[in-house]
Motif scaffolding. Sequence first.
Motif, PDB file in Angstrom:
ATOM      1  N   LYS A 155      22.003  63.882  25.586  1.00 30.18           N
ATOM      2  CA  LYS A 155      23.230  63.193  25.991  1.00 30.18           C
ATOM      3  C   LYS A 155      23.814  64.003  27.147  1.00 30.18           C
ATOM      4  O   LYS A 155      24.138  65.187  26.985  1.00 30.18           O
ATOM      5  N   GLN A 156      23.911  63.376  28.298  1.00 29.37           N
ATOM      6  CA  GLN A 156      24.272  64.111  29.503  1.00 29.37           C
ATOM      7  C   GLN A 156      25.599  63.627  30.074  1.00 29.37           C
ATOM      8  O   GLN A 156      25.969  62.454  29.947  1.00 29.37           O
ATOM      9  N   ALA A 157      26.301  64.556  30.716  1.00 29.32           N
ATOM     10  CA  ALA A 157      27.619  64.249  31.270  1.00 29.32           C
ATOM     11  C   ALA A 157      27.811  64.987  32.579  1.00 29.32           C
ATOM     12  O   ALA A 157      27.257  66.076  32.790  1.00 29.32           O
ATOM     13  N   MET A 158      28.595  64.374  33.469  1.00 28.29           N
ATOM     14  CA  MET A 158      29.016  65.050  34.692  1.00 28.29           C
ATOM     15  C   MET A 158      30.518  65.260  34.625  1.00 28.29           C
ATOM     16  O   MET A 158      31.280  64.317  34.402  1.00 28.29           O
ATOM     17  N   ILE A 159      30.919  66.506  34.807  1.00 29.11           N
ATOM     18  CA  ILE A 159      32.336  66.872  34.802  1.00 29.11           C
ATOM     19  C   ILE A 159      32.773  67.069  36.249  1.00 29.11           C
ATOM     20  O   ILE A 159      32.239  67.928  36.962  1.00 29.11           O
ATOM     21  N   LEU A 160      33.716  66.239  36.684  1.00 26.66           N
ATOM     22  CA  LEU A 160      34.198  66.312  38.059  1.00 26.66           C
ATOM     23  C   LEU A 160      35.268  67.401  38.149  1.00 26.66           C
ATOM     24  O   LEU A 160      36.384  67.238  37.657  1.00 26.66           O
ATOM     25  N   ALA A 161      34.909  68.516  38.775  1.00 30.78           N
ATOM     26  CA  ALA A 161      35.802  69.675  38.816  1.00 30.78           C
ATOM     27  C   ALA A 161      35.920  70.263  40.222  1.00 30.78           C
ATOM     28  O   ALA A 161      36.290  71.423  40.379  1.00 30.78           O
ATOM     29  N   ALA A 162      35.628  69.455  41.236  1.00 29.73           N
ATOM     30  CA  ALA A 162      35.599  69.983  42.604  1.00 29.73           C
ATOM     31  C   ALA A 162      36.931  69.818  43.344  1.00 29.73           C
ATOM     32  O   ALA A 162      37.045  70.247  44.481  1.00 29.73           O
ATOM     33  N   GLY A 163      37.909  69.205  42.715  1.00 30.53           N
ATOM     34  CA  GLY A 163      39.172  68.939  43.409  1.00 30.53           C
ATOM     35  C   GLY A 163      39.928  70.200  43.785  1.00 30.53           C
ATOM     36  O   GLY A 163      39.746  71.270  43.191  1.00 30.53           O
ATOM     37  N   LEU A 164      40.811  70.056  44.762  1.00 33.91           N
ATOM     38  CA  LEU A 164      41.591  71.196  45.257  1.00 33.91           C
ATOM     39  C   LEU A 164      42.766  71.542  44.357  1.00 33.91           C
ATOM     40  O   LEU A 164      43.340  72.624  44.472  1.00 33.91           O
ATOM     41  N   GLY A 165      43.163  70.609  43.495  1.00 34.20           N
ATOM     42  CA  GLY A 165      44.306  70.884  42.608  1.00 34.20           C
ATOM     43  C   GLY A 165      45.611  71.014  43.351  1.00 34.20           C
ATOM     44  O   GLY A 165      46.510  71.736  42.913  1.00 34.20           O
ATOM     45  N   THR A 166      45.742  70.305  44.462  1.00 28.33           N
ATOM     46  CA  THR A 166      46.922  70.437  45.324  1.00 28.33           C
ATOM     47  C   THR A 166      48.225  70.154  44.577  1.00 28.33           C
ATOM     48  O   THR A 166      49.240  70.848  44.769  1.00 28.33           O
ATOM     49  N   ARG A 167      48.206  69.172  43.695  1.00 25.91           N
ATOM     50  CA  ARG A 167      49.437  68.798  42.993  1.00 25.91           C
ATOM     51  C   ARG A 167      49.838  69.816  41.925  1.00 25.91           C
ATOM     52  O   ARG A 167      50.931  69.735  41.377  1.00 25.91           O
ATOM     53  N   ILE A 190      34.376  70.321  27.896  1.00 27.90           N
ATOM     54  CA  ILE A 190      32.982  70.491  27.485  1.00 27.90           C
ATOM     55  C   ILE A 190      32.867  70.678  25.976  1.00 27.90           C
ATOM     56  O   ILE A 190      31.987  70.069  25.325  1.00 27.90           O
ATOM     57  N   ILE A 191      33.724  71.484  25.396  1.00 31.33           N
ATOM     58  CA  ILE A 191      33.644  71.708  23.948  1.00 31.33           C
ATOM     59  C   ILE A 191      33.908  70.409  23.185  1.00 31.33           C
ATOM     60  O   ILE A 191      33.231  70.115  22.184  1.00 31.33           O
ATOM     61  N   ARG A 192      34.833  69.605  23.668  1.00 23.87           N
ATOM     62  CA  ARG A 192      35.090  68.327  22.990  1.00 23.87           C
ATOM     63  C   ARG A 192      33.884  67.400  23.109  1.00 23.87           C
ATOM     64  O   ARG A 192      33.487  66.750  22.142  1.00 23.87           O
ATOM     65  N   LEU A 193      33.285  67.324  24.286  1.00 22.01           N
ATOM     66  CA  LEU A 193      32.107  66.477  24.447  1.00 22.01           C
ATOM     67  C   LEU A 193      30.923  66.995  23.625  1.00 22.01           C
ATOM     68  O   LEU A 193      30.123  66.204  23.103  1.00 22.01           O
ATOM     69  N   GLN A 194      30.819  68.301  23.474  1.00 22.75           N
ATOM     70  CA  GLN A 194      29.789  68.853  22.596  1.00 22.75           C
ATOM     71  C   GLN A 194      29.942  68.332  21.173  1.00 22.75           C
ATOM     72  O   GLN A 194      28.953  68.075  20.486  1.00 22.75           O
ATOM     73  N   SER A 195      31.179  68.168  20.739  1.00 20.15           N
ATOM     74  CA  SER A 195      31.419  67.697  19.370  1.00 20.15           C
ATOM     75  C   SER A 195      30.918  66.280  19.162  1.00 20.15           C
ATOM     76  O   SER A 195      30.736  65.839  18.025  1.00 20.15           O
ATOM     77  N   PHE A 196      30.680  65.550  20.275  1.00 21.34           N
ATOM     78  CA  PHE A 196      30.135  64.195  20.198  1.00 21.34           C
ATOM     79  C   PHE A 196      28.644  64.163  20.525  1.00 21.34           C
ATOM     80  O   PHE A 196      28.069  63.101  20.736  1.00 21.34           O
ATOM     81  N   GLY A 197      28.030  65.337  20.587  1.00 23.87           N
ATOM     82  CA  GLY A 197      26.585  65.399  20.762  1.00 23.87           C
ATOM     83  C   GLY A 197      26.098  65.609  22.179  1.00 23.87           C
ATOM     84  O   GLY A 197      24.882  65.638  22.419  1.00 23.87           O
ATOM     85  N   TYR A 198      26.989  65.765  23.151  1.00 18.81           N
ATOM     86  CA  TYR A 198      26.547  65.995  24.530  1.00 18.81           C
ATOM     87  C   TYR A 198      25.990  67.414  24.652  1.00 18.81           C
ATOM     88  O   TYR A 198      26.587  68.381  24.166  1.00 18.81           O
ATOM     89  N   ASP A 199      24.831  67.510  25.302  1.00 19.00           N
ATOM     90  CA  ASP A 199      24.152  68.801  25.358  1.00 19.00           C
ATOM     91  C   ASP A 199      23.593  69.147  26.740  1.00 19.00           C
ATOM     92  O   ASP A 199      22.839  70.107  26.893  1.00 19.00           O
ATOM     93  N   HIS A 200      23.955  68.366  27.752  1.00 23.35           N
ATOM     94  CA  HIS A 200      23.570  68.699  29.127  1.00 23.35           C
ATOM     95  C   HIS A 200      24.730  68.315  30.035  1.00 23.35           C
ATOM     96  O   HIS A 200      25.156  67.158  30.060  1.00 23.35           O
ATOM     97  N   PHE A 201      25.241  69.301  30.771  1.00 22.48           N
ATOM     98  CA  PHE A 201      26.419  69.095  31.612  1.00 22.48           C
ATOM     99  C   PHE A 201      26.131  69.514  33.049  1.00 22.48           C
ATOM    100  O   PHE A 201      25.511  70.550  33.290  1.00 22.48           O
ATOM    101  N   VAL A 202      26.592  68.682  33.972  1.00 24.12           N
ATOM    102  CA  VAL A 202      26.577  69.035  35.386  1.00 24.12           C
ATOM    103  C   VAL A 202      28.030  69.078  35.839  1.00 24.12           C
ATOM    104  O   VAL A 202      28.789  68.130  35.600  1.00 24.12           O
ATOM    105  N   VAL A 203      28.418  70.177  36.459  1.00 27.84           N
ATOM    106  CA  VAL A 203      29.797  70.362  36.914  1.00 27.84           C
ATOM    107  C   VAL A 203      29.778  70.522  38.427  1.00 27.84           C
ATOM    108  O   VAL A 203      29.086  71.412  38.949  1.00 27.84           O
ATOM    109  N   ASN A 204      30.511  69.659  39.143  1.00 29.12           N
ATOM    110  CA  ASN A 204      30.589  69.863  40.586  1.00 29.12           C
ATOM    111  C   ASN A 204      31.763  70.787  40.903  1.00 29.12           C
ATOM    112  O   ASN A 204      32.789  70.767  40.232  1.00 29.12           O
ATOM    113  N   ILE A 205      31.578  71.645  41.892  1.00 29.48           N
ATOM    114  CA  ILE A 205      32.546  72.698  42.185  1.00 29.48           C
ATOM    115  C   ILE A 205      32.772  72.803  43.689  1.00 29.48           C
ATOM    116  O   ILE A 205      31.890  72.519  44.494  1.00 29.48           O
ATOM    117  N   HIS A 206      33.995  73.232  44.044  1.00 32.27           N
ATOM    118  CA  HIS A 206      34.355  73.427  45.457  1.00 32.27           C
ATOM    119  C   HIS A 206      35.411  74.520  45.557  1.00 32.27           C
ATOM    120  O   HIS A 206      35.149  75.595  46.074  1.00 32.27           O
TER     121      HIS A 206
END
Length: 252
Positions: free
Chosen positions: A2-14, A39-55
């Motif tokens: 079960k794979q997921a992509m976590i969008l984490a590349a934002g600048l967090g300006t706000r 990620i820990i919450r998604l793990q609890s639902f069986g997700y076991d492969h994560f891709v995180v984009n970063i900037h």
Amino acid sequence: MKQAMILAAGLGTRLKPLTDNMPKALVPIGGMPLIDRTIIRLQSFGYDHFVVNIHHFAEDIRRHVAMQDYGRLVQFSDESDMLLETGGGLKKAAHLFPDEQPILIHNVDILDNVDYSWFSRQHLEQEDAVLLVSKRKTKRYLLFDNAMRLMGWKNIETGEVKSPYEYVRRTGLSQHGEELNMFAFSGIHSFSPRLFQLMDRFPDRFGVIDFYLSVCHRAQIVGLVKDDLEMIDVGKLDSLSAAESFISDHHF
């Protein structure tokens, strides 16, 4: 898998000044960084492969994740050279998804009450993408026919309509003159890797909703309504206290 992509590349300006010295993904809520909560919450639902984009503060995120128990399950898609938006980020990360199973797309700064075991079961084999939507009030809505197939997008303030269907752009109605169903997009969606081939003609940088609107006449992009959807966008300083309460109320 079960794979997921976590969008984490934002600048967090706000979230400035918090994000002057840290990435949004590491902003703590209830004593735990957002990326850990996601990620820990998604793990609890069986997700076991994560891709995180970063900037923004990319190396800080790498170091933090490497120290976590879940670190071995994470690969990074580095956008340090240029932010690619949601669609471009997904396209760049395509090679990091080795499985043909649907990819859950989730923003790092969203807290929600979604049962992801339930959500993953709603993505049927013949469907190319499933977009989680609700009746939340907003200025911009996705348009669906009665079978919940994506037909377009509408800004209700300006009247602008986007759709690959001329009759929708012209009338805002279905082919048979029926009112289309308007729902607000949650930012949570399930994406079939089959769609990557349709991204080939897109530039490096583009939004995923623009992609969906461009291909919904040739791919099966559907909406899934969750009437009791609760979400907190931890994108502004004034949302931090609400996020703390949300976590407490839902025992996360």
